[in-house]
Design a protein around this motif. Sequence first.
Motif, PDB file in Angstrom:
ATOM      1  N   VAL A  42      17.051   4.318   5.104  1.00  0.00           N
ATOM      2  CA  VAL A  42      16.951   5.781   5.236  1.00  0.00           C
ATOM      3  C   VAL A  42      15.892   6.380   4.313  1.00  0.00           C
ATOM      4  O   VAL A  42      15.298   7.397   4.659  1.00  0.00           O
ATOM      5  N   VAL A  43      15.628   5.753   3.164  1.00  0.00           N
ATOM      6  CA  VAL A  43      14.575   6.324   2.314  1.00  0.00           C
ATOM      7  C   VAL A  43      13.193   6.133   2.939  1.00  0.00           C
ATOM      8  O   VAL A  43      12.234   6.772   2.528  1.00  0.00           O
ATOM      9  N   SER A  44      13.116   5.279   3.962  1.00  0.00           N
ATOM     10  CA  SER A  44      11.829   5.116   4.654  1.00  0.00           C
ATOM     11  C   SER A  44      11.635   6.202   5.721  1.00  0.00           C
ATOM     12  O   SER A  44      10.579   6.278   6.330  1.00  0.00           O
ATOM     13  N   TRP A  45      12.645   7.035   5.956  1.00  0.00           N
ATOM     14  CA  TRP A  45      12.507   8.130   6.926  1.00  0.00           C
ATOM     15  C   TRP A  45      12.083   9.389   6.161  1.00  0.00           C
ATOM     16  O   TRP A  45      12.835   9.879   5.308  1.00  0.00           O
ATOM     17  N   PRO A  46      10.933   9.938   6.471  1.00  0.00           N
ATOM     18  CA  PRO A  46      10.472  11.115   5.718  1.00  0.00           C
ATOM     19  C   PRO A  46      11.422  12.310   5.855  1.00  0.00           C
ATOM     20  O   PRO A  46      11.499  13.141   4.967  1.00  0.00           O
ATOM     21  N   GLN A  47      12.152  12.375   6.960  1.00  0.00           N
ATOM     22  CA  GLN A  47      13.004  13.559   7.191  1.00  0.00           C
ATOM     23  C   GLN A  47      14.436  13.378   6.699  1.00  0.00           C
ATOM     24  O   GLN A  47      15.278  14.231   6.923  1.00  0.00           O
ATOM     25  N   ALA A  48      14.722  12.249   6.008  1.00  0.00           N
ATOM     26  CA  ALA A  48      16.099  12.001   5.570  1.00  0.00           C
ATOM     27  C   ALA A  48      16.437  12.760   4.291  1.00  0.00           C
ATOM     28  O   ALA A  48      15.602  12.905   3.395  1.00  0.00           O
ATOM     29  N   ARG A  49      17.670  13.293   4.244  1.00  0.00           N
ATOM     30  CA  ARG A  49      18.231  13.888   3.024  1.00  0.00           C
ATOM     31  C   ARG A  49      19.578  13.212   2.819  1.00  0.00           C
ATOM     32  O   ARG A  49      20.318  13.017   3.777  1.00  0.00           O
ATOM     33  N   LEU A  50      19.900  12.895   1.571  1.00  0.00           N
ATOM     34  CA  LEU A  50      21.084  12.084   1.313  1.00  0.00           C
ATOM     35  C   LEU A  50      22.178  12.856   0.606  1.00  0.00           C
ATOM     36  O   LEU A  50      21.914  13.714  -0.237  1.00  0.00           O
ATOM     37  N   SER A  51      23.412  12.511   0.942  1.00  0.00           N
ATOM     38  CA  SER A  51      24.520  13.036   0.153  1.00  0.00           C
ATOM     39  C   SER A  51      25.655  12.013   0.078  1.00  0.00           C
ATOM     40  O   SER A  51      25.719  11.070   0.865  1.00  0.00           O
ATOM     41  N   PHE A  52      26.488  12.227  -0.927  1.00  0.00           N
ATOM     42  CA  PHE A  52      27.662  11.379  -1.165  1.00  0.00           C
ATOM     43  C   PHE A  52      28.869  12.312  -1.263  1.00  0.00           C
ATOM     44  O   PHE A  52      28.830  13.295  -1.995  1.00  0.00           O
ATOM     45  N   ASP A  53      29.940  11.989  -0.547  1.00  0.00           N
ATOM     46  CA  ASP A  53      31.154  12.803  -0.609  1.00  0.00           C
ATOM     47  C   ASP A  53      32.256  12.061  -1.359  1.00  0.00           C
ATOM     48  O   ASP A  53      32.279  10.825  -1.390  1.00  0.00           O
ATOM     49  N   GLY A  55      33.267  11.914  -4.538  1.00  0.00           N
ATOM     50  CA  GLY A  55      33.237  11.643  -5.973  1.00  0.00           C
ATOM     51  C   GLY A  55      33.885  10.336  -6.368  1.00  0.00           C
ATOM     52  O   GLY A  55      34.585  10.258  -7.386  1.00  0.00           O
ATOM     53  N   ASN A  56      33.657   9.300  -5.564  1.00  0.00           N
ATOM     54  CA  ASN A  56      34.177   7.982  -5.946  1.00  0.00           C
ATOM     55  C   ASN A  56      33.440   7.448  -7.167  1.00  0.00           C
ATOM     56  O   ASN A  56      32.281   7.790  -7.405  1.00  0.00           O
ATOM     57  N   ALA A  57      34.119   6.563  -7.910  1.00  0.00           N
ATOM     58  CA  ALA A  57      33.483   5.950  -9.084  1.00  0.00           C
ATOM     59  C   ALA A  57      32.196   5.221  -8.693  1.00  0.00           C
ATOM     60  O   ALA A  57      31.250   5.130  -9.484  1.00  0.00           O
ATOM     61  N   SER A  58      32.128   4.733  -7.457  1.00  0.00           N
ATOM     62  CA  SER A  58      30.932   4.017  -7.011  1.00  0.00           C
ATOM     63  C   SER A  58      29.707   4.928  -6.916  1.00  0.00           C
ATOM     64  O   SER A  58      28.577   4.438  -6.909  1.00  0.00           O
ATOM     65  N   ASP A  59      29.898   6.234  -6.845  1.00  0.00           N
ATOM     66  CA  ASP A  59      28.746   7.157  -6.877  1.00  0.00           C
ATOM     67  C   ASP A  59      27.893   6.859  -8.103  1.00  0.00           C
ATOM     68  O   ASP A  59      26.665   6.810  -8.035  1.00  0.00           O
ATOM     69  N   LEU A  60      28.585   6.714  -9.217  1.00  0.00           N
ATOM     70  CA  LEU A  60      27.911   6.566 -10.498  1.00  0.00           C
ATOM     71  C   LEU A  60      27.505   5.109 -10.748  1.00  0.00           C
ATOM     72  O   LEU A  60      26.426   4.827 -11.264  1.00  0.00           O
ATOM     73  N   GLU A  61      28.409   4.194 -10.355  1.00  0.00           N
ATOM     74  CA  GLU A  61      28.192   2.788 -10.695  1.00  0.00           C
ATOM     75  C   GLU A  61      27.186   2.111  -9.769  1.00  0.00           C
ATOM     76  O   GLU A  61      26.459   1.216 -10.182  1.00  0.00           O
ATOM     77  N   SER A  73      16.558  11.422  -4.533  1.00  0.00           N
ATOM     78  CA  SER A  73      17.735  12.132  -5.005  1.00  0.00           C
ATOM     79  C   SER A  73      18.740  12.312  -3.870  1.00  0.00           C
ATOM     80  O   SER A  73      18.425  12.145  -2.696  1.00  0.00           O
ATOM     81  N   ALA A  74      19.962  12.629  -4.259  1.00  0.00           N
ATOM     82  CA  ALA A  74      21.039  12.867  -3.304  1.00  0.00           C
ATOM     83  C   ALA A  74      21.939  13.931  -3.895  1.00  0.00           C
ATOM     84  O   ALA A  74      22.023  14.077  -5.116  1.00  0.00           O
ATOM     85  N   THR A  75      22.612  14.674  -3.018  1.00  0.00           N
ATOM     86  CA  THR A  75      23.577  15.665  -3.480  1.00  0.00           C
ATOM     87  C   THR A  75      24.958  15.031  -3.484  1.00  0.00           C
ATOM     88  O   THR A  75      25.342  14.367  -2.522  1.00  0.00           O
ATOM     89  N   PHE A  76      25.692  15.235  -4.593  1.00  0.00           N
ATOM     90  CA  PHE A  76      27.020  14.638  -4.731  1.00  0.00           C
ATOM     91  C   PHE A  76      28.083  15.722  -4.594  1.00  0.00           C
ATOM     92  O   PHE A  76      28.122  16.661  -5.395  1.00  0.00           O
ATOM     93  N   GLY A 101      19.107  14.586 -12.328  1.00  0.00           N
ATOM     94  CA  GLY A 101      18.487  15.482 -11.347  1.00  0.00           C
ATOM     95  C   GLY A 101      19.206  15.556 -10.016  1.00  0.00           C
ATOM     96  O   GLY A 101      18.669  16.116  -9.056  1.00  0.00           O
ATOM     97  N   MET A 102      20.414  14.979  -9.945  1.00  0.00           N
ATOM     98  CA  MET A 102      21.141  15.000  -8.668  1.00  0.00           C
ATOM     99  C   MET A 102      21.918  16.312  -8.543  1.00  0.00           C
ATOM    100  O   MET A 102      22.738  16.626  -9.414  1.00  0.00           O
ATOM    101  N   PRO A 103      21.685  17.072  -7.469  1.00  0.00           N
ATOM    102  CA  PRO A 103      22.479  18.286  -7.264  1.00  0.00           C
ATOM    103  C   PRO A 103      23.958  17.938  -7.073  1.00  0.00           C
ATOM    104  O   PRO A 103      24.289  16.913  -6.472  1.00  0.00           O
ATOM    105  N   VAL A 104      24.829  18.787  -7.600  1.00  0.00           N
ATOM    106  CA  VAL A 104      26.273  18.600  -7.477  1.00  0.00           C
ATOM    107  C   VAL A 104      26.839  19.755  -6.657  1.00  0.00           C
ATOM    108  O   VAL A 104      26.559  20.920  -6.927  1.00  0.00           O
ATOM    109  N   GLY A 105      27.619  19.404  -5.631  1.00  0.00           N
ATOM    110  CA  GLY A 105      28.256  20.413  -4.796  1.00  0.00           C
ATOM    111  C   GLY A 105      29.759  20.231  -4.807  1.00  0.00           C
ATOM    112  O   GLY A 105      30.278  19.260  -5.357  1.00  0.00           O
ATOM    113  N   SER A 106      30.456  21.193  -4.193  1.00  0.00           N
ATOM    114  CA  SER A 106      31.917  21.131  -4.173  1.00  0.00           C
ATOM    115  C   SER A 106      32.432  20.550  -2.865  1.00  0.00           C
ATOM    116  O   SER A 106      31.965  20.899  -1.776  1.00  0.00           O
TER     117      SER A 106
END
Length: 221
Positions: A42-53, A55-61, A73-76, A101-106
């Motif tokens: 997905v990082v090879s797609w210029p139009q991709a934006r990433l997010s993680f829902d 808040g699993n520990a694996s987000d960080l690890e 970057s990705a929004t968490f 620099g990762m944006p954090v959302g609710s």
Amino acid sequence: MSDHRVINILFHGIGTPRRELEPGEDRYWVTVDQFHELLDEVVSWPQARLSFDDGNASDLEVGLPALVERQVSATFFIIAGRLDEPGSVDADGVRELRRHGMPVGSHGMWHRPWRGLTPEQATEEFHTARDRLADLVGEPVDQAACPLGRYDRAVLSRLKAAGYTRVFTSDRRPARPGGWLQPRYSVRAEDTAESLRDIVFGPGLLGRARSSAVGLVKRWR
Ligand SMILES: [Zn+2]
């Protein structure tokens, strides 16, 4: 598909869960190797934006180091009521994501569907959860992702009234870059780089894009 559309890709847990999963949630967990393969795709797609829902520990690890390594970057979207629980990120973890620099959302307070909430529950989900996260990162949190991808007109009105500037769903279609509502494609347990490409672009479309690209190259020569 128009070149001006954004493709939002949504990851959930990576590796072995360290908490009891919700019913059906295992459909959205991927292995570490699979995550790296999908991320490289997905990082090879210029139009991709990433997010993680969630808040699993694996987000960080797993997630954060892989993003940093690839300089993307990705929004968490964090579940405020799950902070510091086993298997989830803790307060320091959220600050660590933000420091990189990762944006954090609710993602709300309790990961319950936002449809049909009482006024008290709505306050908790749309305001208290966001305020808790904002206190953590020391800045306003103005993006939200709907738990379990569920929403209706009333949910959207409440989110608008609460001042969210962007709301993410899981509707599996491209998004307008500036759109208030942002559909996303959830990565699933069976996905490979190829299947994800086919889901997002369609085998037919991809084939046509490839042949027109070949045509362009030929003309330039
Ligand atoms: Zn979720």
